[in-house]
Design a protein around this motif. Structure first.
Motif, PDB file in Angstrom:
ATOM      1  N   PHE A 247      38.805  47.813  39.769  1.00 36.26           N
ATOM      2  CA  PHE A 247      38.190  49.075  38.888  1.00 36.26           C
ATOM      3  C   PHE A 247      36.714  48.333  38.681  1.00 36.26           C
ATOM      4  CE2 PHE A 247      38.160  50.407  34.652  1.00 36.26           C
ATOM      5  CZ  PHE A 247      38.025  51.505  34.424  1.00 36.26           C
ATOM      6  N   VAL A 248      36.322  47.175  38.595  1.00 35.47           N
ATOM      7  CA  VAL A 248      35.033  46.338  37.526  1.00 35.47           C
ATOM      8  C   VAL A 248      34.644  46.098  38.629  1.00 35.47           C
ATOM      9  CG1 VAL A 248      33.850  45.729  36.109  1.00 35.47           C
ATOM     10  CG2 VAL A 248      35.626  47.731  35.387  1.00 35.47           C
ATOM     11  N   GLY A 249      33.495  45.519  39.541  1.00 38.16           N
ATOM     12  CA  GLY A 249      33.484  44.094  40.299  1.00 38.16           C
ATOM     13  C   GLY A 249      32.817  43.312  39.825  1.00 38.16           C
ATOM     14  N   ALA A 250      32.332  42.451  40.021  1.00 37.06           N
ATOM     15  CA  ALA A 250      31.301  41.258  39.475  1.00 37.06           C
ATOM     16  C   ALA A 250      30.466  41.839  39.234  1.00 37.06           C
ATOM     17  CB  ALA A 250      30.814  40.302  40.019  1.00 37.06           C
ATOM     18  N   SER A 251      29.739  41.165  38.664  1.00 42.76           N
ATOM     19  CA  SER A 251      28.120  42.166  37.647  1.00 42.76           C
ATOM     20  C   SER A 251      26.997  41.537  38.683  1.00 42.76           C
ATOM     21  CB  SER A 251      28.123  40.793  36.350  1.00 42.76           C
ATOM     22  OG  SER A 251      28.015  39.775  37.019  1.00 42.76           O
ATOM     23  N   PRO A 252      25.713  41.417  38.623  1.00 38.77           N
ATOM     24  CA  PRO A 252      24.145  40.709  39.534  1.00 38.77           C
ATOM     25  C   PRO A 252      24.600  38.839  39.409  1.00 38.77           C
ATOM     26  CG  PRO A 252      24.016  42.985  38.641  1.00 38.77           C
ATOM     27  CD  PRO A 252      25.105  42.416  37.883  1.00 38.77           C
ATOM     28  N   ARG A 253      25.153  38.889  37.463  1.00 38.80           N
ATOM     29  CA  ARG A 253      24.465  37.835  37.125  1.00 38.80           C
ATOM     30  C   ARG A 253      25.455  37.110  38.171  1.00 38.80           C
ATOM     31  NH1 ARG A 253      25.123  37.114  31.076  1.00 38.80           N
ATOM     32  NH2 ARG A 253      26.909  37.841  31.476  1.00 38.80           N
ATOM     33  N   THR A 254      26.736  37.302  38.987  1.00 38.41           N
ATOM     34  CA  THR A 254      27.028  36.558  39.404  1.00 38.41           C
ATOM     35  C   THR A 254      26.892  35.696  41.195  1.00 38.41           C
ATOM     36  OG1 THR A 254      29.235  37.142  38.491  1.00 38.41           O
ATOM     37  CG2 THR A 254      29.391  35.946  40.840  1.00 38.41           C
ATOM     38  N   THR A 255      25.822  36.640  41.664  1.00 38.06           N
ATOM     39  CA  THR A 255      25.254  35.660  42.546  1.00 38.06           C
ATOM     40  C   THR A 255      23.852  35.019  42.315  1.00 38.06           C
ATOM     41  OG1 THR A 255      23.184  37.577  42.252  1.00 38.06           O
ATOM     42  CG2 THR A 255      24.857  38.669  43.090  1.00 38.06           C
ATOM     43  N   ALA A 256      23.417  34.878  40.853  1.00 32.98           N
ATOM     44  CA  ALA A 256      22.598  33.691  40.924  1.00 32.98           C
ATOM     45  C   ALA A 256      23.330  32.439  41.439  1.00 32.98           C
ATOM     46  CB  ALA A 256      21.792  33.694  39.803  1.00 32.98           C
ATOM     47  N   LYS A 257      24.353  32.746  39.924  1.00 33.31           N
ATOM     48  CA  LYS A 257      25.740  31.491  39.546  1.00 33.31           C
ATOM     49  C   LYS A 257      26.364  31.768  41.249  1.00 33.31           C
ATOM     50  CE  LYS A 257      26.816  32.463  35.429  1.00 33.31           C
ATOM     51  NZ  LYS A 257      26.480  31.177  34.380  1.00 33.31           N
ATOM     52  N   LEU A 293      41.174  44.662  38.138  1.00 34.85           N
ATOM     53  CA  LEU A 293      41.890  45.730  39.791  1.00 34.85           C
ATOM     54  C   LEU A 293      42.595  46.654  38.608  1.00 34.85           C
ATOM     55  CD1 LEU A 293      44.167  42.384  41.353  1.00 34.85           C
ATOM     56  CD2 LEU A 293      41.687  43.374  41.348  1.00 34.85           C
ATOM     57  N   LYS A 294      42.606  47.818  39.486  1.00 41.11           N
ATOM     58  CA  LYS A 294      43.270  48.836  38.799  1.00 41.11           C
ATOM     59  C   LYS A 294      44.626  48.361  38.586  1.00 41.11           C
ATOM     60  CE  LYS A 294      39.833  51.765  41.924  1.00 41.11           C
ATOM     61  NZ  LYS A 294      40.012  53.124  43.366  1.00 41.11           N
ATOM     62  N   PRO A 295      45.056  49.688  37.784  1.00 40.14           N
ATOM     63  CA  PRO A 295      46.313  49.108  37.108  1.00 40.14           C
ATOM     64  C   PRO A 295      47.340  49.710  37.631  1.00 40.14           C
ATOM     65  CG  PRO A 295      44.339  50.234  36.020  1.00 40.14           C
ATOM     66  CD  PRO A 295      44.524  50.662  37.008  1.00 40.14           C
ATOM     67  N   GLU A 296      47.116  50.347  38.938  1.00 43.97           N
ATOM     68  CA  GLU A 296      48.411  50.662  39.961  1.00 43.97           C
ATOM     69  C   GLU A 296      48.647  49.547  41.005  1.00 43.97           C
ATOM     70  OE1 GLU A 296      44.667  53.393  41.381  1.00 43.97           O
ATOM     71  OE2 GLU A 296      45.246  52.446  39.187  1.00 43.97           O
ATOM     72  N   VAL A 297      47.054  48.728  41.210  1.00 44.63           N
ATOM     73  CA  VAL A 297      47.520  47.681  41.752  1.00 44.63           C
ATOM     74  C   VAL A 297      48.696  46.025  41.423  1.00 44.63           C
ATOM     75  CG1 VAL A 297      46.554  45.270  42.540  1.00 44.63           C
ATOM     76  CG2 VAL A 297      45.739  47.264  43.249  1.00 44.63           C
ATOM     77  N   ALA A 307      48.954  37.063  42.409  1.00 42.28           N
ATOM     78  CA  ALA A 307      48.642  37.210  43.534  1.00 42.28           C
ATOM     79  C   ALA A 307      47.959  37.850  43.959  1.00 42.28           C
ATOM     80  CB  ALA A 307      50.088  36.859  44.356  1.00 42.28           C
ATOM     81  N   PRO A 308      47.868  39.469  43.808  1.00 41.06           N
ATOM     82  CA  PRO A 308      47.160  40.596  43.844  1.00 41.06           C
ATOM     83  C   PRO A 308      45.500  41.012  43.876  1.00 41.06           C
ATOM     84  CG  PRO A 308      48.723  40.749  42.209  1.00 41.06           C
ATOM     85  CD  PRO A 308      48.628  39.481  41.861  1.00 41.06           C
ATOM     86  N   VAL A 309      45.321  39.786  42.640  1.00 41.09           N
ATOM     87  CA  VAL A 309      43.612  38.988  42.694  1.00 41.09           C
ATOM     88  C   VAL A 309      43.551  38.270  44.457  1.00 41.09           C
ATOM     89  CG1 VAL A 309      43.726  37.379  40.612  1.00 41.09           C
ATOM     90  CG2 VAL A 309      41.847  38.681  41.217  1.00 41.09           C
ATOM     91  N   MET A 310      44.405  37.211  44.629  1.00 38.31           N
ATOM     92  CA  MET A 310      43.877  36.633  44.992  1.00 38.31           C
ATOM     93  C   MET A 310      43.935  37.418  46.258  1.00 38.31           C
ATOM     94  SD  MET A 310      42.894  33.874  43.762  1.00 38.31           S
ATOM     95  CE  MET A 310      43.211  33.082  42.477  1.00 38.31           C
ATOM     96  N   ARG A 311      44.646  38.092  46.512  1.00 35.11           N
ATOM     97  CA  ARG A 311      45.033  38.687  47.960  1.00 35.11           C
ATOM     98  C   ARG A 311      43.513  39.930  48.360  1.00 35.11           C
ATOM     99  NH1 ARG A 311      50.511  39.621  46.228  1.00 35.11           N
ATOM    100  NH2 ARG A 311      50.295  41.327  45.197  1.00 35.11           N
ATOM    101  N   THR A 312      43.702  40.454  47.201  1.00 36.43           N
ATOM    102  CA  THR A 312      41.929  41.227  46.731  1.00 36.43           C
ATOM    103  C   THR A 312      41.041  40.622  47.441  1.00 36.43           C
ATOM    104  OG1 THR A 312      43.263  42.650  45.218  1.00 36.43           O
ATOM    105  CG2 THR A 312      41.082  42.407  45.635  1.00 36.43           C
ATOM    106  N   ILE A 313      40.939  39.155  46.996  1.00 33.85           N
ATOM    107  CA  ILE A 313      39.327  38.384  47.021  1.00 33.85           C
ATOM    108  C   ILE A 313      39.512  38.317  48.833  1.00 33.85           C
ATOM    109  CG2 ILE A 313      38.405  36.471  47.221  1.00 33.85           C
ATOM    110  CD1 ILE A 313      39.483  36.261  43.692  1.00 33.85           C
ATOM    111  N   GLU A 314      40.612  38.105  49.225  1.00 29.39           N
ATOM    112  CA  GLU A 314      41.031  37.423  50.497  1.00 29.39           C
ATOM    113  C   GLU A 314      40.107  38.519  51.565  1.00 29.39           C
ATOM    114  OE1 GLU A 314      44.919  36.592  51.416  1.00 29.39           O
ATOM    115  OE2 GLU A 314      44.554  34.228  50.257  1.00 29.39           O
TER     116      GLU A 314
END
Length: 324
Positions: A247-257, A293-297, A307-314
């Motif tokens: 639903f909402v992804g990582a911010s641009p600040r994450t790239t530098a970190k 993540l989206k609510p349905e996930v 588990a849902p967020v780890m699977r999504t990252i994979e």
């Protein structure tokens, strides 16, 4: 990478050996902590902070204090409670009768390593005071700015089970933590080793001090990252925003970190350049608290809340083409 004569004792190859020795020492005292100790070093050497999440009794406090002791750095602990005020961590102005003037009395935030225990049990105004110290490297009291010591490294903890009377961390505060490391129960063999370790003698060895850490941080910045690696990191971050489960992804600040963390991991591995494995190695710890993540996930999730967020990252990592 240029290394001066004065910093000869902290050459990259010597750093690798020293860090490995320190991690081994920590893992002997805190069984099963070898991997998380490496992530703590990555956060420290890249000038960031780490959030440890797990049920009570997983030695989070012991790990933080042992980490600080091995580094020969000033360590303080704050046990967060709902009735705390910002001045309880930053310090406050008091009247000095002898000098007949107001003076600043420093709070526990003025330490090299700060354990923010159960950070989600304190109100947002207290969390914001800590956020200022983490991001700006100073606190504001009575209209004056007071810098925190360097290096300044926050190890925060929170219990994911007991949510009554807690104040969930705002996205802005969560994003200030380089990693959210999920601690799990030890294996059977590790629990046996915990009992055996109770009879071990205390060791007084310390590997690195504050000045060396600051010098190493400047060396981390000099680790080489190719255009392909930088594009790889950007593509991963952008993929978090377009994935069908997010639903909402990582911010641009994450790239530098992310880039600085990959450089730190490369240095800990004894390399002066970043490879794709450095990026993939920390993907879950880097992104699990930065995507929503989206609510349905979540509705279709199993008994494991992570588990849902780890699977999504994979899925995100596997969907991004890796440079050779």
């Amino acid at each position: 990478m240029n290394v001066s004569v004065e910093s000869e004792e902290i050459r990259p190859e010597r750093l690798r050996d020293t860090v490995h020795e320190t991690i081994e020492g920590i893992s002997k005292k805190v069984i099963g902590s070898r991997r998380v100790a490496r992530f703590m070093f990555i956060a420290l050497l890249s000038g960031n902070h780490i959030l440890l999440e797990g049920v009570p009794g997983l030695a989070k406090t012991m790990l933080a204090s042992e980490f600080a002791r091995r580094l020969c750095m000033d360590f303080k602990r704050i046990q967060f409670t709902p009735d705390m005020l910002p001045s309880d961590i930053t310090g406050s102005l008091v009247f000095n009768l002898e000098a007949r003037q107001m003076e600043f009395r420093k709070g526990p935030v003025f330490a090299n390593v700060l354990l923010a225990d159960e950070i989600n049990r304190t109100p947002p105004k207290v969390q914001s005071a800590l956020l200022e110290a983490m991001e700006e490297k100073h606190v504001s009291v009575g209209g004056q700015i007071h810098p925190v010591p360097e290096p300044f490294f926050v190890i925060a903890t929170q219990n994911p089970i007991e949510q009554e009377g807690t104040f969930p961390l705002a996205e802005a505060l969560l994003d200030r933590f380089l990693f959210r490391y999920i601690l799990t129960y030890p294996s059977r063999e590790e629990e046996v080793q915990i009992l055996r370790s109770l009879t071990l003698q205390e060791e007084d060895e310390a590997g690195l001090d504050a000045q060396k850490i600051l010098a190493i941080r400047s060396m981390v910045k000099g680790v080489y990252a190719s255009e392909e690696i930088m594009n790889y990191i950007v593509d991963i971050i952008r993929a978090t925003r377009s994935h069908e489960m997010v639903f909402v992804g990582a911010s641009p600040r994450t790239t530098a970190k992310y880039l600085m963390a990959a450089k730190a991991n490369a240095m800990l591995s004894g390399r002066e350049y970043v490879i794709p494995e450095d990026v993939r190695f920390m993907a879950k710890e880097m992104l699990n608290h930065r995507i929503v993540l989206k609510p349905e996930v979540l509705v279709d999730s199993d008994s494991d809340p992570y588990a849902p967020v780890m699977r999504t990252i994979e899925s995100i990592i596997s969907g991004v083409e890796s440079p050779v």
